[in-house]
Design a protein around this motif. Structure first.
Motif, PDB file in Angstrom:
ATOM      1  N   PHE A 177       0.253  -8.092  -6.094  1.00 26.62           N
ATOM      2  CA  PHE A 177       1.098  -7.059  -4.877  1.00 26.62           C
ATOM      3  C   PHE A 177       1.959  -6.454  -5.893  1.00 26.62           C
ATOM      4  O   PHE A 177       2.721  -6.978  -6.687  1.00 26.62           O
ATOM      5  N   SER A 178       2.196  -5.066  -5.605  1.00 25.74           N
ATOM      6  CA  SER A 178       2.858  -4.259  -6.232  1.00 25.74           C
ATOM      7  C   SER A 178       4.318  -4.436  -5.819  1.00 25.74           C
ATOM      8  O   SER A 178       4.741  -4.699  -4.506  1.00 25.74           O
ATOM      9  N   ASP A 179       5.430  -4.355  -6.472  1.00 20.72           N
ATOM     10  CA  ASP A 179       6.876  -4.098  -6.455  1.00 20.72           C
ATOM     11  C   ASP A 179       7.594  -2.931  -6.187  1.00 20.72           C
ATOM     12  O   ASP A 179       8.690  -2.641  -6.057  1.00 20.72           O
TER      13      ASP A 179
ATOM     14  N   LEU B  93       8.301   0.758  -0.813  1.00 17.85           N
ATOM     15  CA  LEU B  93       7.192   1.714   0.069  1.00 17.85           C
ATOM     16  C   LEU B  93       8.280   2.711   0.872  1.00 17.85           C
ATOM     17  O   LEU B  93       9.461   2.456   0.925  1.00 17.85           O
TER      18      LEU B  93
ATOM     19  N   ASN C 151      11.073  -4.664   1.079  1.00 17.56           N
ATOM     20  CA  ASN C 151      10.778  -3.170   0.997  1.00 17.56           C
ATOM     21  C   ASN C 151       9.336  -2.693  -0.020  1.00 17.56           C
ATOM     22  O   ASN C 151       9.391  -1.575  -0.112  1.00 17.56           O
ATOM     23  N   SER C 152       8.688  -3.894  -0.136  1.00 24.48           N
ATOM     24  CA  SER C 152       7.539  -3.369  -1.137  1.00 24.48           C
ATOM     25  C   SER C 152       6.457  -4.438  -0.576  1.00 24.48           C
ATOM     26  O   SER C 152       6.824  -5.577  -0.057  1.00 24.48           O
ATOM     27  N   THR C 153       5.184  -4.082  -1.171  1.00 22.19           N
ATOM     28  CA  THR C 153       4.278  -5.207  -0.687  1.00 22.19           C
ATOM     29  C   THR C 153       4.192  -6.520  -1.409  1.00 22.19           C
ATOM     30  O   THR C 153       4.109  -7.752  -0.691  1.00 22.19           O
ATOM     31  N   ARG C 154       4.943  -6.557  -2.659  1.00 22.46           N
ATOM     32  CA  ARG C 154       5.148  -7.942  -3.039  1.00 22.46           C
ATOM     33  C   ARG C 154       6.176  -8.529  -2.288  1.00 22.46           C
ATOM     34  O   ARG C 154       6.095  -9.933  -2.126  1.00 22.46           O
TER      35      ARG C 154
ATOM     36  N   ILE D  33       7.107  -8.347   0.659  1.00 18.79           N
ATOM     37  CA  ILE D  33       6.520  -8.985   2.137  1.00 18.79           C
ATOM     38  C   ILE D  33       5.805 -10.010   2.101  1.00 18.79           C
ATOM     39  O   ILE D  33       5.775 -11.050   2.882  1.00 18.79           O
ATOM     40  N   ALA D  34       4.710 -10.110   1.025  1.00 19.52           N
ATOM     41  CA  ALA D  34       3.842 -11.128   0.660  1.00 19.52           C
ATOM     42  C   ALA D  34       4.414 -12.468   0.265  1.00 19.52           C
ATOM     43  O   ALA D  34       4.148 -13.372   0.742  1.00 19.52           O
TER      44      ALA D  34
END
Length: 437
Positions: A315-317, A320, A429-432, A434-435
């Protein structure tokens, strides 16, 4: 002597002080007066002293008309002017001269070069800045529409406007104002025609809009974010004013194969703009939303990354763009047919969206997926420093074999009617981020 008369008459008729600096006159068949350092006072409540300043003002007169007792101006030419337009928190505009009348002067042509135009709105806090390369109005004395040419730069992009409008006196007197304009910027083209009953107040709008663009990404510079390369785009709508803002009737847009239609209203009288819409969508595919080829072979890409060292993140940091949720409020209902969401065919999709001060709620979301039914909701709370996200999904009688084959391209099993319940919550605040929660 001429300047004293002009400035005195202007102040008497408008209530605004007009100041002119050094001047000279050139006596030809069409005499020309050149005035330097001209300025027009702002409204009393304005945020700066001058509403307009001009480095050089050239005024060319018609000598024969002067001998006949008429003041006829062949041309007014402004060089390096600054125009500063603003509205205060009460909605008053600094270009409203309190029903004052401008001095009677017949002008045939107006030209502006190397100027700047600023616009500020205290209610919303919005500001705009335009660099005017060239602006020209011709045939202002004719009863028919006047010709207009405009070349400006906004947010680093060139915008060209050509066409015809009613004369400036109609606008200043708040009389009905007609326009027929063509707009170009890079690969965007627009056609604007119609009438405004009270132009100074932007009331009584009845304007037809037509727009074409190669892709949605053509508007990235206006949206201040990278938009997907879905296209081509065509849009048709009728712009009208409403009690609290504006609305788009007969709205219809084509984005590639997809079609979006329905009424849209934008409320602008509140500190936060708000959108109301009832939209119908057909033939939409999320594959067109990819910025590049990242979504091609997405499953293989993730599997490959998971086979690599543990240090590699799936997942990207990258942050978003959740701050966009704070820019406006919205209430939107949407119904869709024949759409594809991440390779999965979806029918009879219906959802209701509420957005208020950074809190986005999409619920309920209902649809038919893989011969089964689907109910879900999504909440994104971006009102605080760290965004919180939650979602609930409930599906019944979904044919799992068909769904998996659609997603992966492989026949893992046959049939398999399945009920599914998923509850997800996280923050970041990023998909990483959140994951990881």
């Amino acid at each position: 002597h001429f300047i004293k008369i002009l400035t005195a008459q202007f102040e008497e008729n408008t209530g605004r002080k007009l100041i002119a600096g050094e001047a000279e006159i050139r006596l030809f068949l069409h005499p020309e007066i050149i005035i330097k350092d001209v300025s027009l006072a702002n409204a009393d409540w304005g945020s700066r002293k001058q509403m307009m300043t001009v480095e050089i003002l050239r005024v060319k007169f018609n000598l024969f008309a002067f001998f006949l007792g008429e003041i006829l101006v062949d041309e007014i030419h402004m060089i390096a002017p600054d125009f500063y337009f603003e509205k205060n928190t009460q909605g008053h505009a600094n270009w409203d001269f309190n029903d004052g009348d401008f001095p009677v002067m017949n002008v045939d042509q107006l030209e502006v070069n190397e100027g700047q135009l600023y616009y500020k709105e205290d209610v919303s806090g919005r500001t705009r800045n335009f660099k005017i390369d060239h602006f020209q109005l011709q045939h202002l004395l004719k009863d028919s529409l006047q010709a207009i040419e405009l070349k400006v730069e906004h947010l680093g992009h060139q915008i060209e406007i050509t066409g015809k409008t009613s004369n400036a006196k109609s606008w200043l007197r708040n009389d009905p104002f007609a326009l027929d304009l063509n707009v170009k910027s890079n690969d965007i083209q627009a056609k604007i025609d119609g009438k405004i009953k009270r132009p100074k107040n932007l009331q009584g709008l009845n304007i037809n809009l037509k727009l074409k663009a190669e892709t949605l990404s053509s508007f990235s510079w206006l949206a201040d974010t990278k938009l997907p390369q879905i296209g081509p785009i065509t849009l048709n709508a009728q712009l009208l004013d409403s009690e609290g803002g504006f609305k788009l009737d007969n709205f219809s847009a084509e984005l590639g194969r997809a079609n979006v239609s329905g009424p849209i209203e934008i409320i602008t009288t509140k500190p936060q703009p708000k959108i109301y819409a009832k939209l119908k969508v057909s033939n939409f595919d999320t594959a067109g939303l990819s910025q590049d080829d990242r979504y091609e072979g997405q499953t293989k890409s993730i599997e490959s990354k998971m086979d690599q060292s543990a240090a590699t993140s799936v997942f990207s940091d990258k942050t978003l763009p959740l701050n966009l949720l704070k820019e406006m409020d919205a209430e939107v209902s949407l119904s869709a047919k024949n759409i594809i969401l991440f390779k999965v065919p979806v029918n009879n999709l219906n959802l209701t969206l509420h957005l208020n001060s950074g809190l986005l709620e999409i619920k309920p979301i209902t649809a038919e997926v893989a011969d089964g039914s689907f109910v879900a909701d999504l909440v994104i709370d971006a009102s605080s420093k760290v965004a919180k996200i939650g979602s609930n999904v409930h599906a019944e009688h979904v044919v799992l074999g068909g769904l998996l084959k659609t997603l992966s391209g492989k026949a893992h099993l046959e049939g398999g009617k399945t009920d599914i319940d998923i509850n997800i919550s996280g923050q970041g605040n990023s998909t990483r981020g959140i994951a990881s929660t």
